[in-house]
Scaffold this motif. Structure first.
Motif, PDB file in Angstrom:
ATOM      1  N   ASN A 150      39.713  12.403  12.559  1.00  0.00           N
ATOM      2  CA  ASN A 150      40.170  13.779  12.728  1.00  0.00           C
ATOM      3  C   ASN A 150      39.667  14.421  14.007  1.00  0.00           C
ATOM      4  OD1 ASN A 150      41.739  13.867  10.458  1.00  0.00           O
ATOM      5  ND2 ASN A 150      40.028  14.416   9.137  1.00  0.00           N
ATOM      6  N   SER A 151      38.591  13.841  14.574  1.00  0.00           N
ATOM      7  CA  SER A 151      38.096  14.441  15.813  1.00  0.00           C
ATOM      8  C   SER A 151      38.813  13.878  17.033  1.00  0.00           C
ATOM      9  CB  SER A 151      36.593  14.193  15.936  1.00  0.00           C
ATOM     10  OG  SER A 151      36.383  12.812  16.171  1.00  0.00           O
ATOM     11  N   LEU A 152      39.645  12.856  16.845  1.00  0.00           N
ATOM     12  CA  LEU A 152      40.357  12.274  17.986  1.00  0.00           C
ATOM     13  C   LEU A 152      41.427  13.226  18.486  1.00  0.00           C
ATOM     14  CD1 LEU A 152      40.920   8.597  16.816  1.00  0.00           C
ATOM     15  CD2 LEU A 152      39.283   9.436  18.474  1.00  0.00           C
ATOM     16  N   ASP A 153      41.751  13.080  19.759  1.00  0.00           N
ATOM     17  CA  ASP A 153      42.730  13.965  20.366  1.00  0.00           C
ATOM     18  C   ASP A 153      44.155  13.455  20.160  1.00  0.00           C
ATOM     19  OD1 ASP A 153      42.936  16.304  21.576  1.00  0.00           O
ATOM     20  OD2 ASP A 153      42.865  15.546  23.631  1.00  0.00           O
ATOM     21  N   VAL A 154      44.309  12.516  19.264  1.00  0.00           N
ATOM     22  CA  VAL A 154      45.643  11.975  18.995  1.00  0.00           C
ATOM     23  C   VAL A 154      45.879  12.043  17.483  1.00  0.00           C
ATOM     24  CG1 VAL A 154      45.541  10.357  20.922  1.00  0.00           C
ATOM     25  CG2 VAL A 154      44.780   9.614  18.693  1.00  0.00           C
ATOM     26  N   ILE A 155      47.140  11.986  17.082  1.00  0.00           N
ATOM     27  CA  ILE A 155      47.425  11.963  15.650  1.00  0.00           C
ATOM     28  C   ILE A 155      47.398  10.501  15.213  1.00  0.00           C
ATOM     29  CG2 ILE A 155      49.086  12.576  13.847  1.00  0.00           C
ATOM     30  CD1 ILE A 155      50.337  14.547  15.816  1.00  0.00           C
ATOM     31  N   VAL A 156      46.566  10.204  14.230  1.00  0.00           N
ATOM     32  CA  VAL A 156      46.518   8.834  13.704  1.00  0.00           C
ATOM     33  C   VAL A 156      47.277   8.866  12.379  1.00  0.00           C
ATOM     34  CG1 VAL A 156      44.994   7.000  12.882  1.00  0.00           C
ATOM     35  CG2 VAL A 156      44.261   8.484  14.748  1.00  0.00           C
ATOM     36  N   TRP A 157      48.147   7.910  12.162  1.00  0.00           N
ATOM     37  CA  TRP A 157      48.926   7.947  10.917  1.00  0.00           C
ATOM     38  C   TRP A 157      49.229   6.558  10.392  1.00  0.00           C
ATOM     39  CZ3 TRP A 157      53.349   5.284  11.912  1.00  0.00           C
ATOM     40  CH2 TRP A 157      53.836   5.309  13.222  1.00  0.00           C
ATOM     41  N   GLU A 158      49.619   6.542   9.121  1.00  0.00           N
ATOM     42  CA  GLU A 158      50.074   5.290   8.513  1.00  0.00           C
ATOM     43  C   GLU A 158      51.299   5.644   7.684  1.00  0.00           C
ATOM     44  OE1 GLU A 158      47.271   2.250   6.918  1.00  0.00           O
ATOM     45  OE2 GLU A 158      48.345   2.674   5.077  1.00  0.00           O
ATOM     46  N   ALA A 159      52.308   4.796   7.762  1.00  0.00           N
ATOM     47  CA  ALA A 159      53.534   5.113   7.020  1.00  0.00           C
ATOM     48  C   ALA A 159      54.085   3.866   6.357  1.00  0.00           C
ATOM     49  CB  ALA A 159      54.580   5.702   7.967  1.00  0.00           C
ATOM     50  N   GLU A 160      54.705   4.100   5.202  1.00  0.00           N
ATOM     51  CA  GLU A 160      55.469   3.017   4.569  1.00  0.00           C
ATOM     52  C   GLU A 160      56.838   3.025   5.201  1.00  0.00           C
ATOM     53  OE1 GLU A 160      55.879   3.307   0.329  1.00  0.00           O
ATOM     54  OE2 GLU A 160      53.699   3.241   0.127  1.00  0.00           O
ATOM     55  N   ILE A 161      57.422   1.831   5.369  1.00  0.00           N
ATOM     56  CA  ILE A 161      58.776   1.838   5.912  1.00  0.00           C
ATOM     57  C   ILE A 161      59.706   1.355   4.800  1.00  0.00           C
ATOM     58  CG2 ILE A 161      58.141   1.613   8.310  1.00  0.00           C
ATOM     59  CD1 ILE A 161      58.311  -1.290   8.216  1.00  0.00           C
ATOM     60  N   ASN A 162      60.972   1.709   4.927  1.00  0.00           N
ATOM     61  CA  ASN A 162      61.946   1.312   3.881  1.00  0.00           C
ATOM     62  C   ASN A 162      61.634   1.865   2.506  1.00  0.00           C
ATOM     63  OD1 ASN A 162      63.700  -0.135   5.448  1.00  0.00           O
ATOM     64  ND2 ASN A 162      62.605  -2.071   5.160  1.00  0.00           N
ATOM     65  N   PRO A 163      61.774   3.094   2.174  1.00  0.00           N
ATOM     66  CA  PRO A 163      62.113   4.169   3.101  1.00  0.00           C
ATOM     67  C   PRO A 163      60.857   4.659   3.815  1.00  0.00           C
ATOM     68  CG  PRO A 163      61.901   5.025   0.897  1.00  0.00           C
ATOM     69  CD  PRO A 163      61.652   3.563   0.801  1.00  0.00           C
ATOM     70  N   TRP A 164      61.088   5.407   4.882  1.00  0.00           N
ATOM     71  CA  TRP A 164      59.996   5.829   5.728  1.00  0.00           C
ATOM     72  C   TRP A 164      59.274   7.016   5.120  1.00  0.00           C
ATOM     73  CZ3 TRP A 164      59.323   3.248  10.459  1.00  0.00           C
ATOM     74  CH2 TRP A 164      58.260   3.712  11.214  1.00  0.00           C
ATOM     75  N   ARG A 165      57.982   6.866   4.810  1.00  0.00           N
ATOM     76  CA  ARG A 165      57.190   8.040   4.414  1.00  0.00           C
ATOM     77  C   ARG A 165      55.730   7.848   4.794  1.00  0.00           C
ATOM     78  NH1 ARG A 165      57.068   6.866  -1.931  1.00  0.00           N
ATOM     79  NH2 ARG A 165      58.225   4.955  -1.746  1.00  0.00           N
ATOM     80  N   HIS A 166      55.147   8.941   5.249  1.00  0.00           N
ATOM     81  CA  HIS A 166      53.763   8.871   5.716  1.00  0.00           C
ATOM     82  C   HIS A 166      52.812   8.757   4.531  1.00  0.00           C
ATOM     83  CE1 HIS A 166      55.318  10.294   9.615  1.00  0.00           C
ATOM     84  NE2 HIS A 166      54.310   9.592  10.066  1.00  0.00           N
TER      85      HIS A 166
END
Ligand code: ADP
Length: 507
Positions: A150-166
């Motif tokens: 959370n302190s990074l200056d970038v958004i870090v994310w993980e998502a499932e694909i098919n269907p796409w959801r974070h």
């Protein structure tokens, strides 16, 4: 792990004493209670109690009630409960387990049986406490990891694909887009922030990942909650795990400022290019025409002497203007990185000889004494001959210009096997101490120059510095003993004997 005590609770004083003695003999620390209330009080007060041996039949709060209370009240705290009963049979055993007991002993029991069961209890409690410690460590590690992400200056994310959801998004997502990140989780709310014009690009990038590309990236625009439009860059990779739905992990970087700075830089470069174009066509060409015309006019016999003087002055002025335009063009091209020249091996001594030959008439006119050393051997450097010549020409002509009549000018080239040094020393007006730090700045002229030379642009040394630095060299000033000036340049000695491939020339 803290020490573990045993609570023994029995209303029968004799049994309790036997129990206590035996346990203490085996090395345990024992707390005793003669009824359910006292046992409950001891449990609440002494947090080191890990094993409780409790008689079922006690007045007031009985053993089973105590089990239930302990199980309900202590969520996190682990206690191993052994129930003592006088009755044999499955019924009372089941009652005990239902109330929350872990083990069971029927009175009278053999001491070694009690000992074995207590030891089992200790083992279980030990394991449970270890597990609890591991959980705490795990939670602390996870907290640290989240804080870091959370302190990074970038958004870090993980998502499932098919269907796409974070599945995960760092807090930076909320900082950039407003609102809370929770709205992105388990949904594809992200896509609703993508500007419509970029949707197809984002969908194409997602399709690549869905098709199994190990990594993919894409630039697009997002609209934040408050209507600001951000330029972002996504970079994502597949998560290769056998279990669970297919996932990708990525970062989204806000490049809005970077992009804006680049656009401004490109605009400035373009303006510079436009200026070069304008100056070379709209100024230099007509000025050269004027100078030629004035030279032709000077060659004519007719006209009064005054008129011929005016024409000569005009010719000189037009020449100065041409020099100024040329200097401005050089500065503009050098600053924009568009004047690179044709780097090749050149002999600095030879270039200096040419410069001195050219300047001879002016030196003679000023009655200066010119001395040169080190020009009879080769001093090879890498650079554009034309541009290096401009450097030497500028240093020598400044020495001539800023030295009153009858001065002495020394030119010296040396090399120490790594660097070629060229020093131009004069007995002229020198440079006031306060002006020395700014000598190589654009348009800078020291206040003492008006004594000898009013004409000048303050561009010469700046151009010289840019050329020398482009050739990986250095330039500096030292006051000469005479009170005059000493300008030095140092350039790396050319190591190869071959000329470098001739490539970029000025644009
Ligand atoms: P210009 O000669 O057109 O003024 P330059 O960039 O060549 O521009 O020089 C910048 C300033 O450095 C000069 O105005 C002068 O103050 C100082 N300078 C340069 N060379 C000398 C020198 N040999 N002796 C004294 N001052 C010098």
């Amino acid at each position: 792990m803290s020490a573990m005590k045993i609570l023994a609770a029995d209303d029968d004083a004799l049994s309790l004493r036997v129990l206590q003695r035996s346990l203490e003999k085996w090395g345990h620390e024992v707390v005793t209670a003669t009824d359910g209330n006292l046992a409950w009080k001891a449990l609440l007060e002494d947090l080191d109690i890990g094993v409780m041996i409790v008689d079922v039949n006690m007045p007031g709060v009985d053993g089973l009630e105590l089990c239930r209370l302990a199980r309900e009240a202590f969520g996190e705290r682990v206690i191993y409960i052994i129930v003592l009963t006088a009755k044999r049979g499955a019924e009372s055993m089941l009652q005990g387990f239902a109330a929350g007991a872990d083990d069971f002993l029927t009175k009278p029991f053999r001491p070694d049986e009690l000992r074995a069961r207590v030891e089992v209890g200790f083992r279980v409690i030990g394991l449970q406490r270890m597990l609890a410690d591991r959980m705490l460590e795990h939670e602390a590690a996870e907290r640290r990891y989240r804080e870091l992400v959370n302190s990074l200056d970038v958004i870090v994310w993980e998502a499932e694909i098919n269907p796409w959801r974070h599945r995960f998004m760092s807090e930076q997502g909320a900082k950039l887009l407003g609102g809370s990140v929770s709205r992105f989780i388990d949904s594809d709310a992200w896509l609703s922030h993508v500007l419509p014009a970029d949707r197809a690009t984002v969908e194409e990038y997602r399709r690549l990942l869905e098709a199994g590309a190990p990594m993919a990236g894409c630039d697009y625009h997002l609209m934040a909650e408050d209507g600001r439009v951000l330029t972002v860059r996504d970079q994502a990779r597949q998560v290769f795990e056998e279990k669970g739905p297919r996932r990708v992990r990525g970062v989204t970087i806000d490049v809005t400022e970077r992009r804006r700075a680049r656009e401004q830089f490109e605009a400035a470069l373009k303006m510079q290019a436009d200026f070069v174009n304008f100056a070379s066509h709209q100024l230099r060409t007509p000025l050269t025409g004027i100078k030629w015309m004035l030279e032709l006019a000077m060659g004519e016999e007719d006209g009064s002497p005054d008129m011929r003087g005016f024409v000569a002055d005009s010719r000189d002025a037009s020449e100065r203007l041409i020099v100024l335009v040329n200097d401005l063009l050089s500065v503009s091209r050098l600053e924009g990185g568009r004047m690179i020249g044709t780097p090749a091996r050149c002999n600095l001594a030879q270039l200096m000889r040419d410069v001195l030959d050219d300047i001879q008439p002016v030196v003679r006119k000023s009655e200066h004494q010119l001395e040169a050393t080190g020009l009879d051997v080769e001093h090879a450097v890498m650079g554009d001959a034309q541009m290096l010549r401009q450097v030497l020409q500028n240093l020598v002509s400044n020495a001539v210009k800023y030295t009153p009549h009858g001065g002495r000018i020394q030119v010296e080239i040396t090399n120490d096997g790594a660097e070629v040094r060229c020093a131009v020393t004069d007995t002229g007006i020198g440079v006031p101490e306060s002006a020395r730090a700014r000598l190589f700045e654009k348009f800078f002229r020291a206040e003492n120059v008006s004594k000898v030379e009013t004409e000048g642009t303050g561009l010469g040394l700046y151009i010289v510095r840019l050329i020398v630095e482009r050739a990986h060299g250095r330039i500096w000033f030292e006051p000469a003993e005479s009170g005059g000036s000493r300008f030095l340049i140092a350039l790396p000695l050319a190591t190869t004997s071959e000329a470098a491939p001739a490539s970029p020339v000025e644009v």
